[in-house]
Every structure is written in C-alpha cells, then in structure tokens.
Design a protein around this motif. Structure first.
Motif, PDB file in Angstrom:
ATOM      1  N   ASP A  80       2.282  -1.268   3.658  1.00 16.97           N
ATOM      2  CA  ASP A  80       1.633  -1.801   5.051  1.00 16.97           C
ATOM      3  C   ASP A  80      -0.124  -1.016   4.846  1.00 16.97           C
ATOM      4  O   ASP A  80      -1.002  -0.522   5.718  1.00 16.97           O
ATOM      5  CB  ASP A  80       1.900  -1.746   6.021  1.00 16.97           C
ATOM      6  N   LYS A  81       0.286   0.324   4.145  1.00 22.94           N
ATOM      7  CA  LYS A  81      -0.219   1.853   4.715  1.00 22.94           C
ATOM      8  C   LYS A  81      -0.077   2.616   3.227  1.00 22.94           C
ATOM      9  O   LYS A  81       1.168   2.351   2.293  1.00 22.94           O
ATOM     10  CB  LYS A  81       0.134   2.320   6.065  1.00 22.94           C
ATOM     11  N   PRO A  82      -0.973   3.396   3.034  1.00 15.56           N
ATOM     12  CA  PRO A  82      -0.565   4.287   1.901  1.00 15.56           C
ATOM     13  C   PRO A  82      -0.087   5.676   1.540  1.00 15.56           C
ATOM     14  O   PRO A  82       0.687   5.818   3.039  1.00 15.56           O
ATOM     15  CB  PRO A  82      -1.835   5.026   1.744  1.00 15.56           C
ATOM     16  N   HIS A  88      -7.315   8.192  -3.128  1.00 17.51           N
ATOM     17  CA  HIS A  88      -7.712   7.106  -3.805  1.00 17.51           C
ATOM     18  C   HIS A  88      -8.522   5.926  -2.480  1.00 17.51           C
ATOM     19  O   HIS A  88      -8.047   5.044  -1.932  1.00 17.51           O
ATOM     20  CB  HIS A  88      -6.990   6.486  -4.556  1.00 17.51           C
ATOM     21  N   PHE A  89     -10.320   6.503  -1.758  1.00 19.61           N
ATOM     22  CA  PHE A  89      -9.994   5.991  -0.445  1.00 19.61           C
ATOM     23  C   PHE A  89     -10.648   4.300  -0.672  1.00 19.61           C
ATOM     24  O   PHE A  89     -11.064   3.727   0.381  1.00 19.61           O
ATOM     25  CB  PHE A  89     -11.532   6.751  -0.092  1.00 19.61           C
ATOM     26  N   SER A  90     -10.937   3.772  -1.838  1.00 26.56           N
ATOM     27  CA  SER A  90     -11.835   2.493  -1.832  1.00 26.56           C
ATOM     28  C   SER A  90     -10.193   2.077  -2.445  1.00 26.56           C
ATOM     29  O   SER A  90     -10.765   0.264  -3.077  1.00 26.56           O
ATOM     30  CB  SER A  90     -12.744   3.138  -3.009  1.00 26.56           C
ATOM     31  N   CYS A  91      -9.351   2.181  -2.503  1.00 28.02           N
ATOM     32  CA  CYS A  91      -7.990   1.470  -3.361  1.00 28.02           C
ATOM     33  C   CYS A  91      -7.085   1.296  -1.481  1.00 28.02           C
ATOM     34  O   CYS A  91      -5.963   1.604  -1.338  1.00 28.02           O
ATOM     35  CB  CYS A  91      -7.328   1.982  -3.954  1.00 28.02           C
ATOM     36  N   PRO A  92      -7.734   0.264  -1.288  1.00 33.19           N
ATOM     37  CA  PRO A  92      -7.195  -0.972   0.110  1.00 33.19           C
ATOM     38  C   PRO A  92      -5.354  -1.265  -0.239  1.00 33.19           C
ATOM     39  O   PRO A  92      -5.314  -2.786   0.645  1.00 33.19           O
ATOM     40  CB  PRO A  92      -7.631  -1.846   0.403  1.00 33.19           C
ATOM     41  N   ILE A  93      -4.722  -1.688  -1.899  1.00 34.40           N
ATOM     42  CA  ILE A  93      -3.844  -2.552  -1.684  1.00 34.40           C
ATOM     43  C   ILE A  93      -3.262  -0.807  -2.564  1.00 34.40           C
ATOM     44  O   ILE A  93      -3.005  -0.168  -3.362  1.00 34.40           O
ATOM     45  CB  ILE A  93      -3.920  -3.174  -3.383  1.00 34.40           C
ATOM     46  N   TRP A  94      -1.677  -1.368  -1.754  1.00 37.71           N
ATOM     47  CA  TRP A  94      -0.972   0.361  -2.422  1.00 37.71           C
ATOM     48  C   TRP A  94       0.840  -0.633  -2.124  1.00 37.71           C
ATOM     49  O   TRP A  94       1.398  -1.710  -1.545  1.00 37.71           O
ATOM     50  CB  TRP A  94       0.035   1.103  -0.981  1.00 37.71           C
ATOM     51  N   MET A  95       1.558  -0.517  -3.692  1.00 42.81           N
ATOM     52  CA  MET A  95       2.523  -0.842  -3.717  1.00 42.81           C
ATOM     53  C   MET A  95       2.962   0.003  -4.426  1.00 42.81           C
ATOM     54  O   MET A  95       3.054   1.068  -4.731  1.00 42.81           O
ATOM     55  CB  MET A  95       2.000  -1.653  -5.179  1.00 42.81           C
ATOM     56  N   ILE A  96       4.958  -0.290  -4.396  1.00 43.63           N
ATOM     57  CA  ILE A  96       6.015   0.523  -4.456  1.00 43.63           C
ATOM     58  C   ILE A  96       7.366  -0.094  -5.105  1.00 43.63           C
ATOM     59  O   ILE A  96       7.146  -1.383  -4.963  1.00 43.63           O
ATOM     60  CB  ILE A  96       6.150   1.070  -3.324  1.00 43.63           C
ATOM     61  N   LYS A  97       7.303   0.521  -6.095  1.00 39.80           N
ATOM     62  CA  LYS A  97       9.023   0.295  -6.833  1.00 39.80           C
ATOM     63  C   LYS A  97       9.781   0.749  -6.930  1.00 39.80           C
ATOM     64  O   LYS A  97      10.176   1.627  -7.168  1.00 39.80           O
ATOM     65  CB  LYS A  97       8.236  -0.611  -8.377  1.00 39.80           C
ATOM     66  N   SER A  98      11.426   0.370  -6.744  1.00 36.98           N
ATOM     67  CA  SER A  98      12.611   1.053  -6.247  1.00 36.98           C
ATOM     68  C   SER A  98      12.951   1.260  -8.158  1.00 36.98           C
ATOM     69  O   SER A  98      12.545   0.859  -8.134  1.00 36.98           O
ATOM     70  CB  SER A  98      14.040   1.025  -5.744  1.00 36.98           C
ATOM     71  N   ILE A  99      13.258   2.210  -8.573  1.00 32.05           N
ATOM     72  CA  ILE A  99      13.599   2.427  -9.758  1.00 32.05           C
ATOM     73  C   ILE A  99      15.192   3.639  -9.995  1.00 32.05           C
ATOM     74  O   ILE A  99      15.596   4.195  -8.601  1.00 32.05           O
ATOM     75  CB  ILE A  99      13.404   3.206 -11.197  1.00 32.05           C
TER      76      ILE A  99
END
Length: 104
Positions: A80-82, A88-99
């Motif tokens: 939901d948030k960075p 990267h102020f123009s990137c409104p998509i934030w994602m994460i992956k557990s490894i």
C-alpha cells in the motif's frame, strides 16, 4: 554474445533489515517475451538469497503493466505504500517478495 538486458539488487537506504531492492530491470524491446526477464529475476533472487536477504522489494509504474504481471506471476505481492528512500517518486506501484536467505 550480446547484452540484451539487465537487473540489479541494491541495499536501498531506509529499507528494513534483510530487504534489498530489485533495480534497473530492463530488456531490449527486440528480446522481450522470450523469458529473459524471468531468468534475470531468478538470477537476481539467487544472488539476494546467497548474500542473506530475506525479501526483495521493487517499485514500478502503471505503464509497465506487462512487467508488473511478471512480478505478480513470480510471487511479488503489492504493498500500500513505498519502503525505504529509493528516490523513485514517479513509481506508484510497490511490491515485495519473501525469499529464503542462504547466508554468506
């Protein structure tokens, strides 16, 4: 014998402990759709595991929906948030992956 793309793992300032950022993902347009991006992400993930990271974070843009779909397919979850101070102020998509970290 030709470089057609690249990706990096970076210890972005302000990220939680154990989290690195997937950065500079790029595939030459002539080589897209051939699975190279998935191979690069797999290689970057293996590196992140080897050096002990437990999560990989990335930021993207709506214009790169095909890339976002690949990230989703590879197990990245939307946030939901960075995180961190990527700049990267123009990137409104934030994602994460557990490894699973493998340690040094």
């Amino acid at each position: 014998d030709v470089i057609v793309g690249g990706v990096g793992i970076y210890p972005t300032e302000g990220l939680p402990s154990g989290v690195c950022e997937l950065v500079k993902m790029y595939i030459d347009a002539a080589y897209r759709g051939k699975g190279i991006g998935q191979q690069l992400i797999a290689h970057a993930t293996a590196f992140a595991q080897h050096v002990g990271y437990s999560e990989i974070y990335l930021e993207s843009m709506p214009e790169l929906q095909k890339a976002v779909s690949i990230y989703e397919h590879l197990g990245f979850m939307h946030l939901d948030k960075p995180l961190g101070n990527t700049g990267h102020f123009s990137c409104p998509i934030w994602m994460i992956k557990s490894i699973q970290p493998l340690g040094n």
